[in-house]
Each structure stands twice: as structure tokens, then as C-alpha cells.
Scaffold this active site. Sequence first.
Site, PDB file in Angstrom:
ATOM      1  N   GLN A  71      -5.159  -2.317   8.967  1.00 20.31           N
ATOM      2  CA  GLN A  71      -4.943  -3.610   8.308  1.00 20.31           C
ATOM      3  C   GLN A  71      -5.556  -4.727   9.158  1.00 20.31           C
ATOM      4  O   GLN A  71      -5.253  -4.844  10.344  1.00 20.31           O
ATOM      5  CB  GLN A  71      -3.427  -3.834   8.119  1.00 20.31           C
ATOM      6  CG  GLN A  71      -3.089  -5.073   7.325  1.00 20.31           C
ATOM      7  CD  GLN A  71      -3.591  -5.000   5.877  1.00 20.31           C
ATOM      8  OE1 GLN A  71      -3.417  -4.014   5.194  1.00 20.31           O
ATOM      9  NE2 GLN A  71      -4.240  -6.065   5.432  1.00 20.31           N
ATOM     10  N   ASP A  82     -11.499   1.653   2.740  1.00 21.92           N
ATOM     11  CA  ASP A  82     -11.707   0.219   2.516  1.00 21.92           C
ATOM     12  C   ASP A  82     -13.193  -0.092   2.256  1.00 21.92           C
ATOM     13  O   ASP A  82     -13.535  -1.181   1.801  1.00 21.92           O
ATOM     14  CB  ASP A  82     -11.277  -0.584   3.760  1.00 21.92           C
ATOM     15  CG  ASP A  82      -9.861  -1.148   3.631  1.00 21.92           C
ATOM     16  OD1 ASP A  82      -9.385  -1.321   2.499  1.00 21.92           O
ATOM     17  OD2 ASP A  82      -9.243  -1.422   4.681  1.00 21.92           O
ATOM     18  N   LYS A  88       0.844  -1.204   0.000  1.00 24.64           N
ATOM     19  CA  LYS A  88       0.000   0.000   0.000  1.00 24.64           C
ATOM     20  C   LYS A  88       0.876   1.251   0.000  1.00 24.64           C
ATOM     21  O   LYS A  88       0.588   2.231  -0.691  1.00 24.64           O
ATOM     22  CB  LYS A  88      -0.962  -0.034   1.200  1.00 24.64           C
ATOM     23  CG  LYS A  88      -2.062  -1.061   0.974  1.00 24.64           C
ATOM     24  CD  LYS A  88      -2.896  -1.397   2.181  1.00 24.64           C
ATOM     25  CE  LYS A  88      -3.777  -2.600   1.812  1.00 24.64           C
ATOM     26  NZ  LYS A  88      -4.589  -3.115   2.899  1.00 24.64           N
TER      27      LYS A  88
END
Length: 284
Positions: A96, A119, A52
Site C-alpha cells: 500500500q 497493481d 481490499k
Amino acid sequence: MYKLIDGKEVSNHVKTKVREEVDALKEKGIEPALAVIIVGNDPASRVYVNNKKKACEFTGMRSVEYAMPEETTEEELLSVIDKLNADDSINGILCQLPVPKHISEKAVIERISAKKDVDVFSAENVGKMWQGDYDMASCTPMGVIELLDYYGIDVCGKNCVIIGRSNIVGKPMASLLLERSATVTICHSRTKNLSEITSKADLIVAAVGRAKFVTADMVKEGAIVVDVGINRNDDGKLCGDVDFENVKDKCEFITPVPGGCGPMTIAVLMKNTLLACKKQNGII
Ligand code: NAD
């Protein structure tokens, strides 16, 4: 002869378009920024977070990492999220997953401000997606849509079968395909006569997490097969859910693993962070 869907090419295409927009925003004094929180030492999570960061470098966005130890309490994690929610220089926040067992994943997801939830995991953003009222869409399913669009595959009226009903792949995939007027069936671990259903599909999206789960007898001649799975085979090599070697010749289009859906998830994450930044700055 089947056509291979090249996820690396499409992800580069998406990220390059994001970079162009990021460059233009920077000229106006706006620098899109993504904050990534990682808790603990899970090696797979570390790889994802590093990827990322690399994507942020590629697109010219600022990335900020918060690496927190395994013993971090839920309260400590939530207070970092609160700080990032209140920071106007941060446009996207992601934590995460998985987080250590003593932390509630749901509490973390819901604490991230919906406008920075790049997300697209929060109930608010998932709800908006199902209503077709959204800017940011779930990264992995939207990555599949980007692949289909790039290759000019129109799902309108197609019989699409998704194998897997998770919140991050199966369910949002159904939402996005339905929005594009596909006829959608979601199959899962309790589905009866799975191969009977998949063998009628024009498009199969496999998101199970088992190597060689989709075999040639489950696939119709001329079908499009999209493999979201990420597994290791007996030799420890990365592979998807589809028995690629035996399935490919029946397909019109097929995605490989690696190099199919994998690179798309992060490309869409970059797109979402850009969208979040534009929205927060009143540009869209
Ligand atoms: P999950 O474990 O949450 O869900 C798996 C799904 O498979 C479940 O809904 C289950 O009902 C279904 N399933 C299990 N056994 C089945 C059977 N015998 N018949 C039919 N359905 C069955 O997994 P997930 O998070 O949705 O991920 C699925 C796969 O996709 C994994 O390999 C994961 O690593 C991969 N993945 C890839 C990306 C990416 O960026 N490409 C992103 C997320 C997940």
C-alpha cells in the site's frame, strides 16, 4: 437528462464474475491469494487495506496481511517482498502506497515480481500495457474502462481528454483509451487553455485531486464525464474533481463521487489477482 454511471453496481458485477471463477478454481484445488503489505499507520491506507481484505472475502480469495511498523527499514520490507515472491501459494502482492519517506517507492515497486504485480506499477508491466501485450491492466484506469463497457460506451474515434498525467491514473488511462482507438489528449498543470480543450471533448476523465475543478463551462453539451478524483469539500464530505451539481445536466453520462470510479479500482484488483493466479497455474 443525464444517465448516472453506477460504480457500485458495476463493481459488484465484476467481483461476482471473479467469485464465480474463484469458486471454479477452488474445485480444482487452486485458491487465489493476495498478499497486502502496509507499512506505518496512515489512516487512509488502513481504510484502503481493509477494503481490499473485504473484497477478497467477497470474491472468496485468500488474503494475507503484513502490517509493518513505521520504522521498518527498506531492507526489511524488501526481504518480505522476496519471501512473498518465492511463495507459490501467493499470486498477487501489493504494498500500500505511500510508504514512509525513508523507503524508496520505486525500489518497492520494482522488487515485486512482475507476474505478481497486481497493481500494475512495475516498469515491465506498464511497458507491456503500452504495447497492448498484457493480461493485467492498471486498476483505476481499467476500472474506468469497465464502467464504459458496462454502459455500452464505445470510445472508438471519440475525442477523449484526460486531466492529470500521473503514473497511476492519467498516463495508463491514456494507454487504455488509445488501445480502444480513442483520440486522446492528456492535460496537466502546465496545459494552456484547458477549458478550450475540455469543452471540445466527447469524454472527460478528471484525475486532478481538486474539488469542483471541472466546471460546467468546461464541458460540452452531451459529453461523458468520468470523475476519478477523491477529495473532501468544505464540509468534510467526500467529493470528486467535478462540480457535479452544475455539470450533470450537460452530460449524457456522468459518474458520481462517491459510488463512481472508487469501487472499481478494487474490483479490478480482484480481477488482476485472479488473472495472475490463472497465469501462474498455466490456465491462461
Ligand atoms: P497526482 O497528484 O499524482 O496528479 C494530479 C495531476 O493533476 C497531475 O498530473 C497534475 O499535472 C494535474 N493538475 C494539477 N493541477 C492542474 C491544473 N490546474 N490543470 C490541469 N491539471 C492539473 O494525483 P493522482 O494520483 O493521479 O490522483 C488524482 C485524483 O484521483 C486524486 O484525487 C486521487 O485521490 C484520485 N484517485 C482515485 C483513485 C480511485 O480509486 N478512484 C485512484 C487513484 C487516485
